[in-house]
Design an enzyme around this catalytic site. Structure first.
Site, short mmCIF file in Angstrom:
data_model
loop_
_atom_site.label_atom_id
_atom_site.label_comp_id
_atom_site.label_asym_id
_atom_site.label_seq_id
_atom_site.Cartn_x
_atom_site.Cartn_y
_atom_site.Cartn_z
N GLY A 47 -6.13 80.35 60.20
CA GLY A 47 -6.49 79.09 60.84
C GLY A 47 -6.61 78.06 59.74
O GLY A 47 -5.78 78.01 58.85
N CYS A 79 -5.02 85.25 55.66
CA CYS A 79 -4.67 83.87 55.37
C CYS A 79 -5.92 83.01 55.15
O CYS A 79 -6.58 83.16 54.13
CB CYS A 79 -3.75 83.35 56.46
N ARG A 106 -4.95 77.74 47.65
CA ARG A 106 -4.64 77.37 49.04
C ARG A 106 -3.26 76.72 49.11
O ARG A 106 -2.83 76.09 48.15
CB ARG A 106 -5.66 76.36 49.58
N ILE A 133 2.28 81.54 56.73
CA ILE A 133 2.19 80.21 57.33
C ILE A 133 1.24 79.35 56.50
O ILE A 133 0.03 79.60 56.49
CB ILE A 133 1.69 80.28 58.80
N ARG A 134 1.79 78.38 55.80
CA ARG A 134 0.97 77.55 54.89
C ARG A 134 -0.03 78.44 54.15
O ARG A 134 -1.23 78.19 54.11
CB ARG A 134 0.24 76.44 55.66
N HIS A 168 0.15 87.19 57.80
CA HIS A 168 -0.42 87.39 59.13
C HIS A 168 0.15 88.65 59.78
O HIS A 168 1.06 88.54 60.61
CB HIS A 168 -0.07 86.22 60.05
N GLU A 170 -0.95 90.25 62.15
CA GLU A 170 -1.19 90.20 63.60
C GLU A 170 -0.05 89.48 64.34
O GLU A 170 0.04 89.56 65.55
CB GLU A 170 -2.54 89.54 63.91
N1 GLN Z 1 -3.54 76.53 55.01
C1 GLN Z 1 -4.68 77.12 55.62
C2 GLN Z 1 -5.95 76.92 54.80
O1 GLN Z 1 -5.88 76.47 53.71
C3 GLN Z 1 -4.45 78.59 55.87
C4 GLN Z 1 -3.27 78.78 56.78
C5 GLN Z 1 -3.36 79.95 57.71
O2 GLN Z 1 -4.41 80.59 57.89
N2 GLN Z 1 -2.26 80.23 58.37
O3 GLN Z 1 -7.00 77.18 55.24
#
Ligand code: GLN
Length: 187
Positions: A47, A79, A106, A133-134, A168, A170
């Protein structure tokens, strides 16, 4: 096996589905009274770590969850969950639970590589698909074991009762990482 899933923000439902498919029972942690239930393990989902960190404090979940982790409750952070656990962030002033001895960057892949898939070996698990994802990655460990790397970057670590992945699991079909976590919860 009863697993509490932090559900204040982010991708928590996918964790619940995967754990339940493996035969575990899950419940969502949204407020302090949810912590009255017994749990054998805790999931910190993906998240936005800044938002989750803020909500954890506002909802008075931060201190009790930190104490549970410090007292040995098995925890799996994916993540943003990895960011919540890290005791050092190289590009953020904030710290959250700070129970996992790693330095995490991050959004470590920059904008262009914000999201991507890979396949790689994870120690104790085997070869698995990985969805980023990011995502963060671990720049340095000062105590945690490295379980997986992708292109030379550390993407999965374990330290005692704490498991963290930059990706991830999941979101993929393969439940191997969750199965590994349930084994941590059982022992
Ligand atoms: N970019 C988010 C963060 O810095 C982490 C991304 C994710 O959980 N998919 O918190």
């Amino acid at each position: 096996m009863v697993i509490g899933v932090l559900a204040v923000q982010g991708a928590f439902i996918e964790h619940e589905k995967m754990l339940e498919a493996l035969g575990a029972t899950t419940f969502e942690i949204r407020q302090k009274k949810d912590l009255e239930q017994h749990m054998d393990g805790l999931i910190l989902p993906g998240g936005e770590s800044t938002v989750m960190g803020k909500l954890l404090k506002e909802l008075e979940l931060f201190e009790p969850l930190k104490a549970l982790i410090e007292n040995g409750l098995p925890v799996f952070g994916t993540c943003a969950g990895m960011i919540l656990l890290a005791d050092e962030l190289s590009n953020d002033e904030k710290r959250h639970f700070a129970t996992l001895p790693v330095t995490v960057r991050r959004n470590a892949y920059g904008r262009q590589l914000g999201s991507f898939h890979a396949r790689a070996q994870m120690k104790g698990v085997g070869e698995i698909p990985m969805t980023f994802i990011r995502a963060p990655f671990v720049e340095q460990t000062h105590g945690a074991d490295v379980l997986a790397t992708v292109d030379g970057n550390i993407v999965a670590v374990r330290y005692q009762n704490q498991l963290a992945t930059a990706f991830h699991p999941e979101l993929d079909e393969d439940p191997s990482v969750h199965r590994y976590f349930l084994q941590m919860c059982a022992s």
